[in-house]
Design a protein around this motif. Structure first.
Motif, mmCIF file in Angstrom:
data_model
loop_
_atom_site.group_PDB
_atom_site.id
_atom_site.type_symbol
_atom_site.label_atom_id
_atom_site.label_comp_id
_atom_site.label_asym_id
_atom_site.label_seq_id
_atom_site.Cartn_x
_atom_site.Cartn_y
_atom_site.Cartn_z
ATOM 1 N N THR A 112 1.519 -0.743 -0.789
ATOM 2 C CA THR A 112 -0.364 0.223 -0.042
ATOM 3 C C THR A 112 0.876 1.444 0.415
ATOM 4 O O THR A 112 0.631 2.484 -0.876
ATOM 5 C CB THR A 112 -0.593 -0.211 1.039
ATOM 6 N N LEU A 113 2.227 1.486 0.159
ATOM 7 C CA LEU A 113 2.857 2.778 0.643
ATOM 8 C C LEU A 113 3.855 2.280 -0.260
ATOM 9 O O LEU A 113 3.789 3.307 -1.525
ATOM 10 C CB LEU A 113 3.808 2.147 2.078
ATOM 11 N N GLN A 114 4.156 1.317 -1.177
ATOM 12 C CA GLN A 114 5.143 1.535 -2.391
ATOM 13 C C GLN A 114 4.296 1.888 -3.387
ATOM 14 O O GLN A 114 4.601 3.040 -4.424
ATOM 15 C CB GLN A 114 5.970 -0.044 -2.173
ATOM 16 N N GLN A 115 3.832 1.393 -3.190
ATOM 17 C CA GLN A 115 2.527 1.227 -4.790
ATOM 18 C C GLN A 115 1.171 2.106 -4.642
ATOM 19 O O GLN A 115 1.335 3.279 -5.377
ATOM 20 C CB GLN A 115 2.360 -0.238 -5.261
ATOM 21 N N THR A 116 0.387 1.322 -3.738
ATOM 22 C CA THR A 116 -0.875 2.292 -3.722
ATOM 23 C C THR A 116 -0.711 4.107 -3.776
ATOM 24 O O THR A 116 -1.223 4.726 -4.535
ATOM 25 C CB THR A 116 -1.590 2.030 -3.218
ATOM 26 N N ASP A 158 7.643 6.805 -6.011
ATOM 27 C CA ASP A 158 7.282 7.703 -6.765
ATOM 28 C C ASP A 158 8.291 8.585 -6.078
ATOM 29 O O ASP A 158 8.801 9.232 -6.347
ATOM 30 C CB ASP A 158 6.792 7.797 -7.813
ATOM 31 N N MET A 159 7.860 9.262 -5.073
ATOM 32 C CA MET A 159 8.562 10.298 -4.280
ATOM 33 C C MET A 159 9.432 9.961 -3.617
ATOM 34 O O MET A 159 10.094 11.018 -3.990
ATOM 35 C CB MET A 159 7.007 10.372 -2.839
ATOM 36 N N VAL A 160 9.572 9.416 -3.462
ATOM 37 C CA VAL A 160 11.117 8.969 -2.974
ATOM 38 C C VAL A 160 11.767 9.586 -3.979
ATOM 39 O O VAL A 160 13.205 10.488 -3.687
ATOM 40 C CB VAL A 160 11.864 7.615 -2.208
ATOM 41 N N LEU A 182 13.945 11.115 7.779
ATOM 42 C CA LEU A 182 14.062 9.752 7.298
ATOM 43 C C LEU A 182 12.367 10.327 6.183
ATOM 44 O O LEU A 182 11.749 11.547 6.949
ATOM 45 C CB LEU A 182 13.644 8.817 6.953
ATOM 46 N N PRO A 183 11.699 9.930 5.588
ATOM 47 C CA PRO A 183 9.763 10.836 5.244
ATOM 48 C C PRO A 183 9.371 10.661 6.135
ATOM 49 O O PRO A 183 9.422 10.048 6.371
ATOM 50 C CB PRO A 183 9.362 9.642 3.764
ATOM 51 N N PHE A 198 6.116 14.911 -0.908
ATOM 52 C CA PHE A 198 5.264 15.640 -2.105
ATOM 53 C C PHE A 198 5.429 17.144 -1.827
ATOM 54 O O PHE A 198 6.284 17.841 -2.724
ATOM 55 C CB PHE A 198 4.292 14.434 -2.729
ATOM 56 N N GLY A 199 4.606 17.599 -0.938
ATOM 57 C CA GLY A 199 3.873 19.063 -1.275
ATOM 58 C C GLY A 199 5.224 20.034 -0.774
ATOM 59 O O GLY A 199 5.209 21.410 -1.273
#
Length: 592
Positions: free
Chosen positions: A14-18, A23-25, A105-106, A370-371
């Protein structure tokens, strides 16, 4: 009570894909957050939450907390030890600035980790939740000297933090707060009372930094005259260690429906010479500074809804597999109750809502990262910031509402045994009930969505979200994950959301109308958005994993169930919007 085992595979997917973490990383310059590191962090958090924190949950609920005559709160057995291990292992510092001891880290990587803390023990998890929100507020608003004084200890977890807003005469309306601050050299003296202060006093850490809203003598009236102050329980000495006891104390504890092991305190500041406080940000700008913490807390309270839903689902699933009752269709003799269609209906509702809430919460938090990024274009960052702002009331509102449904269904699956405290499933229901209330009731979240997040920008952020849904619904990948009928149902729901947004914008000059339809608009928007993410999850699982992978089968099944049994609720919410305020406001006050 069934032990808690974190669903790490679903969390990572869910974190990595959905949610788009990968993409954000790549776009935002978090090169250190490799897939291997992320996986290792999630796995270790799962071990820690299951083996260290979870065993304290039921005993903490039964024991509760106590305030002694020295204004000290004693936490249940195991709480302090679990917290000390948490701090020593570096969990408090994941997403914070390395300049003050953070790991850099994010923020969104800390979210699945926090989900595990709250699933393991919701009451315990509230302590780091408030502390991390306080760190966010100080990081963004305090001057350098105050950051150096407080942040290293708070980021390490040696000190914790709180949020002090509410007063007896001022609930959610902060314009009525009366706590006073007066200048005293380079600091301030705070005098007043605050109520409902979560983890306002405890024995788990060496110091507590209270973030307190108060008024200066010459402040303008209303919310424009509120300032924010950091008030430590022990005033740091010349070496930065806890020194003299400050003039602030917990004077009573609330006796609550749930989260019994989380001390909810009435706090008194300045009974004697005045509690020493340090200004955070500029004078009379306290509410804006505090909103940094409140927005963080609203996302993580929504996450708590996912957490308690997951814990309730796990326990209920285990019971349904073991409990025999009646004869299911096709069986002879007593059947495990999971074979009965109505029990399947309830378990699928619990599982699907929990996964949908997780997708919504993670997506909102990835948008926060992202923002804030300086690595993407200004327009891309602005769009993501609008998305994060828009999703915040959805995450807080919808994820805590579904927690009421999921935890209630857990009791229902147990039947009469669910109404017996010894089984433990009722604790989840009791604990969950606070979630739609604190950090701004869900009515306030709905007003925020309809006012600040939709009407204020003439629907820009909402229409961007709808545009993304429309793009997704027209792709081959989603079509392959949903049947034609289910895809058509989703497409209609997106159209309903667009129509609802038009109705909202048409009512922008009528506060009575806006207030009457706000909650239905919140639930409609959330239901459709979560449906989009469920379809997206199913499509991504089908694309990236082998067809015989259990995760693929699970994602396809929950997406189908969502489209069949959850998404149709959106039509009812649209009907509520069309109905407007006439019947809501029909009775006079004396007729109630």
């Amino acid at each position: 009570m069934t032990e808690y085992t974190a669903p790490t595979r679903d969390m990572l997917f869910t974190l990595q894909q959905t949610a788009g973490f990968g993409d954000m990383v790549n776009q935002c310059g978090f090169e250190d957050a490799t897939e291997d590191l992320v996986s290792a962090i999630i796995d270790e958090a799962a071990r820690f939450s299951g083996s260290v924190i979870a065993p304290t949950n039921s005993t903490g609920d039964r024991t509760g907390v106590a305030l002694d005559t020295n204004h000290t709160v004693k936490t249940p057995e195991g709480f302090r030890d679990a917290y000390q291990q948490y701090a020593e292992s570096g969990w408090a510092s994941l997403q914070f600035d390395p300049e003050y001891g953070g790991q850099g880290l994010p923020f969104s990587l800390a979210i699945p980790v926090q989900e595990m803390w709250h699933s393991a023990n919701l009451a315990w998890g509230l302590c780091p939740l408030l502390s991390q929100g306080a760190v966010e507020a100080l990081s963004e608003n305090a001057d350098d000297a105050l950051k150096q004084l407080l942040l290293p200890k708070m980021i390490s977890g040696e000190w914790t933090g709180t949020m002090n807003l509410t007063e007896p005469q001022a609930g959610s309306d902060l314009s009525n707060i009366r706590t006073q601050a007066r200048r005293d050299g380079n600091a301030y003296r705070i005098k007043g009372q605050k109520i409902f202060i979560t983890w306002g006093e405890h024995d788990m850490a060496d110091n507590i930094v209270h973030l307190v809203l108060a008024r200066l003598p010459d402040a303008p009236p209303g919310v424009k005259g509120i300032s924010l102050f950091a008030v430590p329980r022990f005033i740091p000495d010349a070496t930065g260690e806890p020194g003299e006891r400050n003039d602030c104390y917990a004077v009573s504890l609330e006796h609550k429906i749930g989260i019994h092991a989380s001390p909810t305190c009435a706090m008194s500041f300045g009974d004697n010479e005045g509690a020493l406080g340090y200004l955070v940000g500029a004078e009379n700008q306290g509410l804006a500074c505090m909103f940094t913490m409140m927005n963080n807390a609203r996302l993580t309270v929504g996450l708590q809804g996912v957490s308690i839903s997951e814990r309730s689902y796990q326990q209920t699933r285990a019971y349904a597999l073991e409990r025999t009752q009646g004869t299911a269709p096709g069986d002879s003799g007593a059947s495990p109750i999971i074979r009965h269609p109505d029990v399947r209906r309830m378990l699928m509702t619990m599982k699907t809502l929990t996964e949908a809430g997780r997708a919504l919460a993670y997506t909102g938090c990835v948008a926060v990262d992202f923002g804030k990024s300086e690595k993407v274009t200004e327009s891309a960052a602005a769009r993501q910031a609008r998305r994060a702002d828009l999703l915040t009331p959805l995450v807080k509102g919808w994820c805590t509402e579904i927690a009421q449904e999921v935890t209630s269904l857990g009791i229902q699956v147990y039947g009469g045994m669910g109404f017996v405290e010894e089984t433990g499933v009722a604790q989840h229901y009791r604990d969950a009930r606070i979630l739609p209330i604190y950090e701004g009731t869900n009515g306030i979240q709905a007003l925020d969505l309809i006012g600040r997040k939709t009407i204020r920008d003439n629907g820009q952020a909402m229409l961007e979200l709808i545009e993304d849904m429309e793009t997704c619904s027209s792709t081959d990948s989603q079509a392959s994950a949903l049947s034609g009928e289910r895809q058509a149902r989703f497409n209609q729901a997106v159209k309903d959301l667009k129509k609802a947004t038009e109705l909202v914008l048409e009512s922008k000059d009528d506060p009575l109308q806006s207030g009457s339809i706000a909650f239905s608009y919140l639930m409609l928007t959330s239901t459709v958005t979560a449906g989009w993410l469920m379809a997206k999850s199913a499509a991504l699982a089908s694309e990236t994993l082998k067809a015989d992978d259990p995760l693929v089968r699970g994602k396809l099944a929950t997406a189908d169930f969502y489209m069949d049994h959850i998404l149709p609720r959106s039509a009812t919410y649209l009907a509520n919007l069309h109905a407007g305020n006439e019947s809501i406001m029909a009775l006079s006050e004396t007729e109630f």
